[in-house]
Design an enzyme around this catalytic site. Structure first.
Site, PDB file in Angstrom:
ATOM      1  N   TYR A 157       0.674  -1.265  -0.013  1.00 38.35           N
ATOM      2  CA  TYR A 157      -0.021   0.006  -0.051  1.00 38.35           C
ATOM      3  C   TYR A 157       0.686   1.243  -0.084  1.00 38.35           C
ATOM      4  O   TYR A 157       0.471   2.138  -0.633  1.00 38.35           O
ATOM      5  CB  TYR A 157      -0.887  -0.214   1.113  1.00 38.35           C
ATOM      6  N   LYS A 161       1.164   4.188  -2.887  1.00 30.97           N
ATOM      7  CA  LYS A 161       0.960   5.529  -2.814  1.00 30.97           C
ATOM      8  C   LYS A 161       1.855   6.413  -2.870  1.00 30.97           C
ATOM      9  O   LYS A 161       1.832   7.632  -2.977  1.00 30.97           O
ATOM     10  CB  LYS A 161       0.130   5.524  -1.367  1.00 30.97           C
TER      11      LYS A 161
END
Ligand code: NAP
Length: 254
Positions: A157, A161
């Site tokens: 993640y 990001k």
């Protein structure tokens, strides 16, 4: 045209059928944009569209699986077919798989990168010719506090990001000549389905976020309406390549 007026503009919001995406759809629809709510779950999509129409907006649902490049291109084509142009693309669809780094299968790591990062690139590529035709455009990519920080449960993640911020900067440099501005929004901790599951996995998360956030609360999806309108409107025509935290001060607390 008033500074924040989006009358006549057409926006796609991926993952617009719930959570932060729906919060942004509300802002964009209220400002006058025609909104394409794009996601997989058609029931949630129909409910979102009904709500946006109820408040006076113009909205349509388009089914998309952003993991598929073909589906991203079909989504853009469908938006243009319905509304005749495309001015605003919000890449908001996202997932998380939370584990210790050593426990991920590579396929799980790739899945998160596909949905959160590769999809944004595919949607931007699909949108680019339409934005050029429209004389310019606005791209808004949704990052995270994990664009800035690391966390033990967020290897894929955080990678996705962090990549979103750098992708946005690259697009901002490349497409400024076409009057396209690209910016990232970095949400802090917001109460949505995604973070409900995070609270189950990460012990003490709710309290630790409260303790660190100067505003003293978790965020609400409607906190994203204003920034979505700003970054979609001519008010932000000289704003590009930025990464703007919407986090109640979480990221500036020592
Ligand atoms: P959410 O309520 O779980 O929403 C995620 C959305 O993404 C859903 O609408 C989902 O719709 C859509 N989606 C997921 N996979 C998709 C796919 N393959 N194709 C199309 N749509 C897909 O979570 P949220 O918290 O609002 O998150 C929205 C964005 O904000 C994400 O990018 C997330 O990483 C980011 N974010 C959230 C927080 C937070 O605290 N909540 C913080 C930082 C960043 P369908 O399932 O119907 O497809």
């Amino acid at each position: 045209m008033k500074l924040f007026d989006l009358d006549g503009r057409v926006a796609i919001v991926t993952g617009g059928n719930g959570g932060i995406g729906l919060g942004m759809c509300r802002g964009l629809a209220d400002a006058g944009a025609s909104v394409v709510v794009a996601a997989r779950n058609a029931d949630k999509g129909a409910a979102a569209v009904a709500e946006l129409r109820e408040r006076g907006g113009t909205a349509e649902f388009v089914a998309v699986d952003v993991d598929s490049e073909e589906s991203c291109h079909a989504m853009v084509a469908s938006a243009v077919e319905k509304f005749g142009r495309l001015d605003i693309l919000v890449n908001n669809a996202g997932i998380s798989i939370r584990k210790q780094p050593e426990d991920y299968a590579l396929a799980e790591f790739k899945k998160v990168i596909d949905t959160n990062l590769n999809s944004a690139f595919a949607c931007c590529q699909a949108a680019y010719p339409e934005m050029k035709k429209a004389g310019g455009g606005k791209i808004i990519n949704i990052g995270s506090m994990m664009s800035i920080f690391g966390a033990e449960f967020a290897a894929p993640y955080a990678s996705s990001k962090g990549g979103i911020v750098q992708l946005t900067r690259a697009l901002a440099c490349a497409w400024a000549k076409d009057n396209i501005q690209a910016n990232s929004i970095l949400p802090g901790w917001i109460d949505t389905d995604m973070t409900k599951t995070a609270r189950q996995v990460v012990k003490g998360l709710y309290e630790s976020v409260l303790a660190r956030t100067p505003a003293g609360t978790w965020g609400n999806v409607d906190d994203f309406a204003g920034i979505a309108v700003f970054l979609s409107s001519r008010a932000s025509d000289f704003v590009t390549g930025t990464a703007i935290p919407i986090d109640g001060g979480y990221s500036i607390k020592a």
